[in-house]
Design an enzyme around this catalytic site. Structure first.
Site, mmCIF file in Angstrom:
data_model
loop_
_atom_site.group_PDB
_atom_site.id
_atom_site.type_symbol
_atom_site.label_atom_id
_atom_site.label_comp_id
_atom_site.label_asym_id
_atom_site.label_seq_id
_atom_site.Cartn_x
_atom_site.Cartn_y
_atom_site.Cartn_z
ATOM 1 N N GLY A 210 0.826 -1.211 0.000
ATOM 2 C CA GLY A 210 0.000 0.000 0.000
ATOM 3 C C GLY A 210 0.853 1.250 0.000
ATOM 4 O O GLY A 210 2.057 1.193 -0.270
ATOM 5 N N ASN A 211 0.253 2.387 0.280
ATOM 6 C CA ASN A 211 1.006 3.648 0.346
ATOM 7 C C ASN A 211 0.389 4.542 1.417
ATOM 8 O O ASN A 211 -0.593 4.172 2.062
ATOM 9 C CB ASN A 211 1.023 4.334 -1.025
ATOM 10 C CG ASN A 211 -0.373 4.652 -1.495
ATOM 11 O OD1 ASN A 211 -1.057 5.501 -0.933
ATOM 12 N ND2 ASN A 211 -0.834 3.955 -2.533
ATOM 13 N N HIS A 212 0.950 5.738 1.574
ATOM 14 C CA HIS A 212 0.585 6.584 2.721
ATOM 15 C C HIS A 212 -0.573 7.552 2.446
ATOM 16 O O HIS A 212 -0.843 8.433 3.258
ATOM 17 C CB HIS A 212 1.798 7.410 3.165
ATOM 18 C CG HIS A 212 2.905 6.584 3.720
ATOM 19 N ND1 HIS A 212 2.773 5.855 4.878
ATOM 20 C CD2 HIS A 212 4.156 6.327 3.265
ATOM 21 C CE1 HIS A 212 3.895 5.217 5.123
ATOM 22 N NE2 HIS A 212 4.753 5.482 4.152
#
Ligand code: PMT
Length: 403
Positions: A210-212
């Site tokens: 995933g990412n932020h």
């Protein structure tokens, strides 16, 4: 502007009790509020409550305080009229131009923005009569917020719930801030699609790549477009933010789900703005069971495959007049990378923002340059994400005007 003057109309539905919270939010943030309940609203919440919370007299009929001509004055002097909850009956009377109580008189005399926050059972909301009344009110310039989905009066659930009072309040604040002048509702009649958040690509039932992204930038785009009068569909990937009032939210998880939802919503849309951080790659295989670590064994490498580029696909297939915009999150050579990405993706606009150093992911502020395929570059200084969102819609509107 001095103290903004709000008329809070309250229709006769169980959600009338939630209008008390809305009223509190207005008064506590320095708005002068006159509450105008319908006769049936007073069966749910009494005049004493409205009067005590607003610090103002409360009237329902035009026959009270006649010497002050309230049926004309309240509407004329208001900076905003908001009706929450707006029942099927209030919508019908407003669309029909009736003047059979104080609230409908206020609606006929108001020259300020008017916001309806409907709440009713799903069947009533979907009834052709209500659908036509809503379309009539929107055509005349009123802002009718889509009701939320969830628990209704009884045990049943569905579309028709009053949106969260905090979100109605936020929506009204944006509408008041834009004023009543020409251009305040410049996106009226447009359907726009926004993507927000970060996709998650599952490795197994408990892990993902995933990412932020928090979704804040995309939600700011959706909320500002709604306040400017647009019909908004927000495709939201893994966000934990409340649904903005007036926005249809489609939750998704993976890049493939996001792509399918954006493409479906984009059919017939006037603009698509992709603020979501979409994974370029996903695991080639997703294990149906949790991947176990084994003593003495190195973990197996994760093989990745490419995800389709949603933005490039939308740009390649766009119909005449549709504006396709993307965002670029960069850490180095921000402008040069942004310009190259604009050319590669083939979109009309690309908003380049630096990520890191407290900006970009998760922050309340952002700073960016809006690159236009025609060569224009508009720097947007550091400020709230809603400011950048407004500048993006300005750029989208310029593209529509130039088409
Ligand atoms: O959500 P916040 O916490 O508020 O943070 C905001 C943000 C930093 C996520 C946002 O401002 C932002 O920069 N969004 C784009 C992030 C990103 O994925 O950038 P990118 O450079 O990897 O992709 C460029 C564009 O292509 C994006 O519009 C992206 O949606 C799109 N894309 C990317 C990959 C892919 N497979 N399909 C796509 O459509």
């Amino acid at each position: 502007m001095g103290q903004p003057r709000i008329v809070l109309g309250v229709g006769g539905g169980i959600a009338a009790y939630k209008a008390c919270e809305l009223l509190r939010r207005f008064t506590e943030s320095g708005h002068a509020v006159r509450v105008v309940p319908t006769a049936s609203a007073l069966r749910f919440v009494g005049a004493a409550t409205w009067s005590a919370l607003s610090g103002q007299p409360v009237a329902t009929e035009v026959w009270e305080d006649v010497h002050e001509v309230p049926h004309v004055r309240l509407g004329q002097e208001a900076d905003l009229v908001v009706i929450a909850p707006a029942t099927a009956d209030v919508l019908a009377r407003a669309a029909g131009g009736r003047a059979d109580d104080l609230l409908t008189n206020v609606l006929l005399t108001a020259r300020c923005p008017v916001v309806f926050a409907p709440a009713m059972h799903t069947e009533m909301w979907e009834h052709p009569a209500t659908v036509e009344n809503v379309a009539t009110l929107r055509r005349r310039g009123a802002l009718v917020i889509e009701p939320a989905e969830g628990r209704l009066t009884g045990a049943d659930t569905g579309r028709g719930r009053l949106p969260d009072p905090a979100e109605i309040f936020a929506f009204c604040r944006r509408v008041v801030a834009r004023g009543a002048g020409a251009g305040a509702r410049d996106l009226a009649g447009r359907h726009v699609v926004v993507s927000a958040g970060g996709t998650r690509e599952p490795l197994d039932p408990v892990r993902y790549l995933g990412n932020h992204s928090s979704g804040k930038q995309g939600y700011a785009l959706a909320a500002t477009a709604a306040a400017r009068g647009a019909r908004v569909t927000l495709v939201a990937a893994n966000t934990a933010l409340p649904d903005p009032a007036g926005v249809r939210v489609v939750p998704v998880g993976t890049a493939e789900e996001l792509g399918a939802a954006v493409r479906a919503a984009a059919a017939g849309a006037d603009a698509v703005v992709m603020a979501a951080a979409v994974a370029d790659f996903r695991p080639a295989e997703t294990s149906a069971r949790k991947i176990k670590k084994r003593d003495g064994e190195d973990p197996a490498p994760i093989a990745l495959v490419r995800n389709p580029d949603v933005l490039a696909g939308l740009a390649a297939d766009r119909s005449p007049g549709r504006v396709v915009a993307g965002f670029a999150a960069e850490t180095d050579d921000v402008l040069a990378n942004g310009r190259a990405k604009l050319a590669r993706k083939g979109c009309d606009l690309l908003v380049v923002n630096r990520v890191g150093g407290g900006l970009g992911f998760g922050s309340d502020e952002n700073e960016a340059v809006i690159l236009d395929a025609d060569g224009g570059e508009t720097p947007v200084p550091r400020g709230p994400k809603e400011d950048l969102a407004d500048r993006v819609w300005d750029a989208v509107a310029r593209r529509w005007a130039a088409a």
